[in-house]
Design a protein around this motif. Structure first.
Motif, PDB file in Angstrom:
ATOM      1  N   ALA A 160       0.890  -1.222  -0.133  1.00 40.66           N
ATOM      2  CA  ALA A 160       0.149  -0.059   0.047  1.00 40.66           C
ATOM      3  C   ALA A 160       0.851   1.272   0.025  1.00 40.66           C
ATOM      4  CB  ALA A 160      -1.094   0.106   1.143  1.00 40.66           C
ATOM      5  N   ALA A 161       1.948   1.218   0.927  1.00 41.27           N
ATOM      6  CA  ALA A 161       2.871   2.449   0.830  1.00 41.27           C
ATOM      7  C   ALA A 161       3.448   2.570  -0.453  1.00 41.27           C
ATOM      8  CB  ALA A 161       3.958   2.201   1.729  1.00 41.27           C
ATOM      9  N   VAL A 162       3.818   1.686  -1.209  1.00 37.18           N
ATOM     10  CA  VAL A 162       4.445   1.949  -2.587  1.00 37.18           C
ATOM     11  C   VAL A 162       3.417   2.388  -3.440  1.00 37.18           C
ATOM     12  CG1 VAL A 162       5.312   0.251  -4.573  1.00 37.18           C
ATOM     13  CG2 VAL A 162       6.296  -0.148  -2.487  1.00 37.18           C
ATOM     14  N   ILE A 163       2.112   1.823  -3.396  1.00 37.89           N
ATOM     15  CA  ILE A 163       1.252   2.584  -4.466  1.00 37.89           C
ATOM     16  C   ILE A 163       0.802   4.006  -4.093  1.00 37.89           C
ATOM     17  CG2 ILE A 163      -1.202   2.396  -4.931  1.00 37.89           C
ATOM     18  CD1 ILE A 163      -0.903  -0.628  -4.490  1.00 37.89           C
ATOM     19  N   LEU A 164       0.744   4.217  -2.640  1.00 34.09           N
ATOM     20  CA  LEU A 164       0.426   5.673  -2.361  1.00 34.09           C
ATOM     21  C   LEU A 164       1.701   6.633  -2.783  1.00 34.09           C
ATOM     22  CD1 LEU A 164      -0.790   5.026   1.430  1.00 34.09           C
ATOM     23  CD2 LEU A 164      -2.200   6.078  -0.541  1.00 34.09           C
ATOM     24  N   MET A 165       3.000   6.358  -2.421  1.00 33.26           N
ATOM     25  CA  MET A 165       4.049   7.144  -3.017  1.00 33.26           C
ATOM     26  C   MET A 165       4.150   7.195  -4.506  1.00 33.26           C
ATOM     27  SD  MET A 165       6.860   6.325  -0.186  1.00 33.26           S
ATOM     28  CE  MET A 165       6.903   4.594   0.073  1.00 33.26           C
ATOM     29  N   GLY A 166       3.571   6.170  -5.206  1.00 30.73           N
ATOM     30  CA  GLY A 166       3.820   6.218  -6.621  1.00 30.73           C
ATOM     31  C   GLY A 166       5.205   5.604  -7.314  1.00 30.73           C
ATOM     32  N   LYS A 167       5.711   4.834  -6.431  1.00 36.06           N
ATOM     33  CA  LYS A 167       7.041   4.182  -6.884  1.00 36.06           C
ATOM     34  C   LYS A 167       6.681   3.234  -7.934  1.00 36.06           C
ATOM     35  CE  LYS A 167      10.145   4.856  -2.751  1.00 36.06           C
ATOM     36  NZ  LYS A 167      11.075   4.061  -2.331  1.00 36.06           N
ATOM     37  N   HIS A 168       5.408   2.437  -8.024  1.00 34.61           N
ATOM     38  CA  HIS A 168       5.176   1.603  -9.124  1.00 34.61           C
ATOM     39  C   HIS A 168       5.000   2.263 -10.452  1.00 34.61           C
ATOM     40  CE1 HIS A 168       1.249   3.345  -7.979  1.00 34.61           C
ATOM     41  NE2 HIS A 168       0.767   2.969  -8.978  1.00 34.61           N
ATOM     42  N   LYS A 169       5.127   3.632 -10.553  1.00 38.81           N
ATOM     43  CA  LYS A 169       4.972   4.206 -11.772  1.00 38.81           C
ATOM     44  C   LYS A 169       6.474   4.665 -12.231  1.00 38.81           C
ATOM     45  CE  LYS A 169       0.528   6.524 -10.949  1.00 38.81           C
ATOM     46  NZ  LYS A 169      -0.160   7.574 -10.746  1.00 38.81           N
ATOM     47  N   ALA A 170       6.381   4.957 -13.729  1.00 38.72           N
ATOM     48  CA  ALA A 170       7.663   5.499 -14.369  1.00 38.72           C
ATOM     49  C   ALA A 170       7.856   6.906 -14.023  1.00 38.72           C
ATOM     50  CB  ALA A 170       7.535   5.328 -15.835  1.00 38.72           C
ATOM     51  N   ASP A 171       6.801   7.498 -13.830  1.00 36.90           N
ATOM     52  CA  ASP A 171       7.176   9.219 -13.366  1.00 36.90           C
ATOM     53  C   ASP A 171       7.273   9.289 -11.978  1.00 36.90           C
ATOM     54  OD1 ASP A 171       4.404   8.388 -12.868  1.00 36.90           O
ATOM     55  OD2 ASP A 171       3.675  10.494 -13.860  1.00 36.90           O
TER      56      ASP A 171
END
Length: 148
Positions: free
Chosen positions: A32-43
């Motif tokens: 959940a923390a990875v998704i909230l921070m946006g680390k799963h995205k290229a930008d």
């Protein structure tokens, strides 16, 4: 090569649904923390809100490994002398099961203004129902096959 910084108008936010039933608390919280921070995205940009919204359902059925149910303690302080309060994970699950997940995710986010803003994007519910159907959340699994 110039540095790419996305504009606020370029950032597209999605909603993700995580089912906490029979999931280990730490693994669920880190996902959940990875998704909230946006680390799963290229930008991904560390100082911008490029992350997505997260809905966690069935928080009351999350798993704690080992003897954490009895041994793990949560503390809060009223601000007055002698005002420290202690509650075990078992009591927390009985009284406020959504706070187990909220505290775990909050501990994995940055400890600054951005972290507080990202925490507001986390919605946790003890049961399987949530009022965010209008946002059309995408269901996401937390299993081993889903490694970012």
């Amino acid at each position: 090569m110039p540095t790419f910084v996305p504009r606020a108008s370029e950032v597209r936010n999605q909603w993700f649904l995580l089912n906490a039933e029979d999931q280990v608390l730490g693994r669920l919280a880190s996902r959940a923390a990875v998704i909230l921070m946006g680390k799963h995205k290229a930008d991904y940009t560390p100082f911008l809100k490029t992350g997505d919204h997260v809905i966690v359902v069935n928080a009351g059925k999350v798993l704690l490994t080992g003897r954490k149910e009895e041994q793990k303690k949560y503390y809060r302080h009223s601000g007055y002398p002698g005002g420290i309060k202690e509650i075990s994970a078992r009591q927390m699950r009985e009284e406020h099961p959504e706070r187990l997940v909220e505290n775990a995710v909050r501990g994995m986010l940055p400890k600054n203004k951005l972290g507080k803003q990202l925490t507001r994007r986390l919605k946790v519910y003890a049961g399987p129902q949530h009022p965010h159907d209008a946002q059309q959340p995408r269901e996401m699994s937390i299993g081993k096959q889903d490694s970012r």
